[in-house]
Design a protein around this motif. Structure first.
Motif, PDB file in Angstrom:
ATOM      1  N   GLU A   1       9.043   2.652  -2.150  1.00 36.23           N
ATOM      2  CA  GLU A   1       7.707   2.100  -1.915  1.00 36.23           C
ATOM      3  C   GLU A   1       7.721   1.136  -0.725  1.00 36.23           C
ATOM      4  O   GLU A   1       6.805   1.171   0.114  1.00 36.23           O
ATOM      5  CB  GLU A   1       7.204   1.391  -3.171  1.00 36.23           C
ATOM      6  CG  GLU A   1       5.880   0.661  -3.002  1.00 36.23           C
ATOM      7  CD  GLU A   1       4.688   1.553  -2.676  1.00 36.23           C
ATOM      8  OE1 GLU A   1       3.573   1.023  -2.524  1.00 36.23           O
ATOM      9  OE2 GLU A   1       4.863   2.800  -2.570  1.00 36.23           O
ATOM     10  N   ILE A   2       8.710   0.288  -0.639  1.00 33.15           N
ATOM     11  CA  ILE A   2       8.761  -0.643   0.491  1.00 33.15           C
ATOM     12  C   ILE A   2       8.974   0.129   1.791  1.00 33.15           C
ATOM     13  O   ILE A   2       8.361  -0.201   2.827  1.00 33.15           O
ATOM     14  CB  ILE A   2       9.867  -1.695   0.300  1.00 33.15           C
ATOM     15  CG1 ILE A   2       9.665  -2.457  -1.018  1.00 33.15           C
ATOM     16  CG2 ILE A   2       9.892  -2.666   1.483  1.00 33.15           C
ATOM     17  CD1 ILE A   2       8.288  -3.038  -1.212  1.00 33.15           C
ATOM     18  N   ARG A   3       9.776   1.159   1.767  1.00 29.73           N
ATOM     19  CA  ARG A   3       9.961   1.997   2.960  1.00 29.73           C
ATOM     20  C   ARG A   3       8.658   2.685   3.351  1.00 29.73           C
ATOM     21  O   ARG A   3       8.345   2.811   4.534  1.00 29.73           O
ATOM     22  CB  ARG A   3      11.066   3.029   2.710  1.00 29.73           C
ATOM     23  CG  ARG A   3      12.462   2.424   2.691  1.00 29.73           C
ATOM     24  CD  ARG A   3      13.515   3.460   2.352  1.00 29.73           C
ATOM     25  NE  ARG A   3      14.860   2.912   2.512  1.00 29.73           N
ATOM     26  CZ  ARG A   3      15.976   3.527   2.112  1.00 29.73           C
ATOM     27  NH1 ARG A   3      15.884   4.737   1.529  1.00 29.73           N
ATOM     28  NH2 ARG A   3      17.151   2.975   2.288  1.00 29.73           N
ATOM     29  N   ARG A   4       7.904   3.137   2.355  1.00 30.18           N
ATOM     30  CA  ARG A   4       6.604   3.764   2.650  1.00 30.18           C
ATOM     31  C   ARG A   4       5.669   2.777   3.325  1.00 30.18           C
ATOM     32  O   ARG A   4       4.996   3.100   4.316  1.00 30.18           O
ATOM     33  CB  ARG A   4       5.986   4.286   1.346  1.00 30.18           C
ATOM     34  CG  ARG A   4       4.634   4.980   1.545  1.00 30.18           C
ATOM     35  CD  ARG A   4       3.998   5.339   0.212  1.00 30.18           C
ATOM     36  NE  ARG A   4       3.456   4.175  -0.475  1.00 30.18           N
ATOM     37  CZ  ARG A   4       2.251   3.661  -0.229  1.00 30.18           C
ATOM     38  NH1 ARG A   4       1.453   4.192   0.727  1.00 30.18           N
ATOM     39  NH2 ARG A   4       1.821   2.606  -0.903  1.00 30.18           N
ATOM     40  N   LEU A   5       5.628   1.566   2.794  1.00 21.53           N
ATOM     41  CA  LEU A   5       4.743   0.551   3.354  1.00 21.53           C
ATOM     42  C   LEU A   5       5.184   0.135   4.758  1.00 21.53           C
ATOM     43  O   LEU A   5       4.349  -0.170   5.607  1.00 21.53           O
ATOM     44  CB  LEU A   5       4.697  -0.663   2.419  1.00 21.53           C
ATOM     45  CG  LEU A   5       4.089  -0.404   1.032  1.00 21.53           C
ATOM     46  CD1 LEU A   5       4.261  -1.630   0.144  1.00 21.53           C
ATOM     47  CD2 LEU A   5       2.616  -0.022   1.142  1.00 21.53           C
ATOM     48  N   LYS A   6       6.482   0.118   4.996  1.00 19.18           N
ATOM     49  CA  LYS A   6       6.995  -0.187   6.337  1.00 19.18           C
ATOM     50  C   LYS A   6       6.358   0.727   7.372  1.00 19.18           C
ATOM     51  O   LYS A   6       5.935   0.286   8.443  1.00 19.18           O
ATOM     52  CB  LYS A   6       8.520   0.004   6.392  1.00 19.18           C
ATOM     53  CG  LYS A   6       9.352  -1.116   5.859  1.00 19.18           C
ATOM     54  CD  LYS A   6      10.822  -0.863   6.220  1.00 19.18           C
ATOM     55  CE  LYS A   6      11.728  -1.941   5.690  1.00 19.18           C
ATOM     56  NZ  LYS A   6      13.086  -1.871   6.284  1.00 19.18           N
ATOM     57  N   VAL A   7       6.331   2.005   7.045  1.00 24.29           N
ATOM     58  CA  VAL A   7       5.780   3.003   7.973  1.00 24.29           C
ATOM     59  C   VAL A   7       4.266   2.882   8.048  1.00 24.29           C
ATOM     60  O   VAL A   7       3.674   2.868   9.137  1.00 24.29           O
ATOM     61  CB  VAL A   7       6.193   4.422   7.535  1.00 24.29           C
ATOM     62  CG1 VAL A   7       5.509   5.465   8.421  1.00 24.29           C
ATOM     63  CG2 VAL A   7       7.708   4.583   7.585  1.00 24.29           C
TER      64      VAL A   7
END
Length: 247
Positions: free
Chosen positions: A60-66
């Motif tokens: 989820e944090i990786r998704r939000l990063k993008v």
């Protein structure tokens, strides 16, 4: 102006808002960087992130990063307790904290419940709160493989409500100075943490001013973090306490 906050909790552990809600609040506050730091798993901790959601948290944090890369920098961190066995190699940074003191089969929780804390200090330290503080700082000084020290004097969380630890006693001073010196030698950053103010436990940040002064005197590094558990408390009182960072 401090434009980053790297101690943030969400519904992945004991926070009240989703990670995306926290990102949007940080953008709204004008931050350039937000870092998430869910509590690492401990089998005896009801407030931590459970083992089966760690991968969901990472993704989820990786998704939000993008998704928000054009609006804010998002970092994937973790708040690792002293007793946690979590492999932290995947994270951008690690906050090291001591929330528990293991005494035999018991785990003395430093920051959750005052009546239970008093019961455990009576049981395991014969009511000697300086001995309790000395044990806490012994563990804090032994934190390794971390980037940031979380709320270094968390052991004093309840001191403003009910004086438990004499922070002017030489035993207390020697304990925190010994721990701080060890951590400074490892090059870690000490956070000035406003979380206990936002939650009504303290009227000043962690750590106490005399500890901040000692860290500065010994060449230690400092940063501001909010330890926010809800979106309203992101970058809490940073404008007021930014001056504590100056030499």
């Amino acid at each position: 102006m401090i434009d980053r906050d790297l101690h943030i909790h969400t519904t992945f552990c004991d926070g009240k808002n989703s990670a995306e809600e926290m990102v949007l609040a940080a953008i709204d506050r004008g931050l350039k960087t937000i870092g998430f730091s869910s509590h690492s798993y401990l089998p005896f901790d009801n407030a931590c992130m459970k083992e089966d959601v760690v991968e969901d948290y990472i993704q989820e944090i990786r998704r939000l990063k993008v998704k928000y890369q054009d609006q804010i920098e998002i970092l994937l961190g973790i708040e690792k307790d002293y007793y946690s066995k979590l492999d932290t190699s995947v994270f951008d940074y690690v906050i090291g904290s001591v929330h528990f003191i293991r005494m035999g089969d018991d785990h003395v929780c430093v920051d959750y419940d005052l009546p239970r804390l008093k019961e455990m200090v009576e049981k395991h330290f014969a009511g000697d709160y300086l001995a309790y503080a000395e044990k806490y700082y012994e563990l804090a000084g032994d934190l390794k493989d971390i980037d940031i020290v979380g709320h270094f004097d968390l052991v004093t969380k309840f001191n403003e409500q009910e004086m438990l630890i004499d922070t002017n006693d030489c035993r207390y001073i020697n304990a925190y100075q010994k721990a701080a010196a060890k951590l400074i030698s490892r090059g870690v950053i000490f956070e000035i943490n406003t979380g206990a103010i936002s939650r009504g436990y303290r009227t000043s940040p962690y750590p106490a001013r005399e500890i901040i002064d000692y860290i500065k005197e010994k060449g230690g590094r400092l940063m501001l973090n909010s330890d926010a558990h809800q979106k309203e408390n992101i970058a809490y009182l940073f404008d007021k306490y930014e001056k504590l960072l100056s030499r």
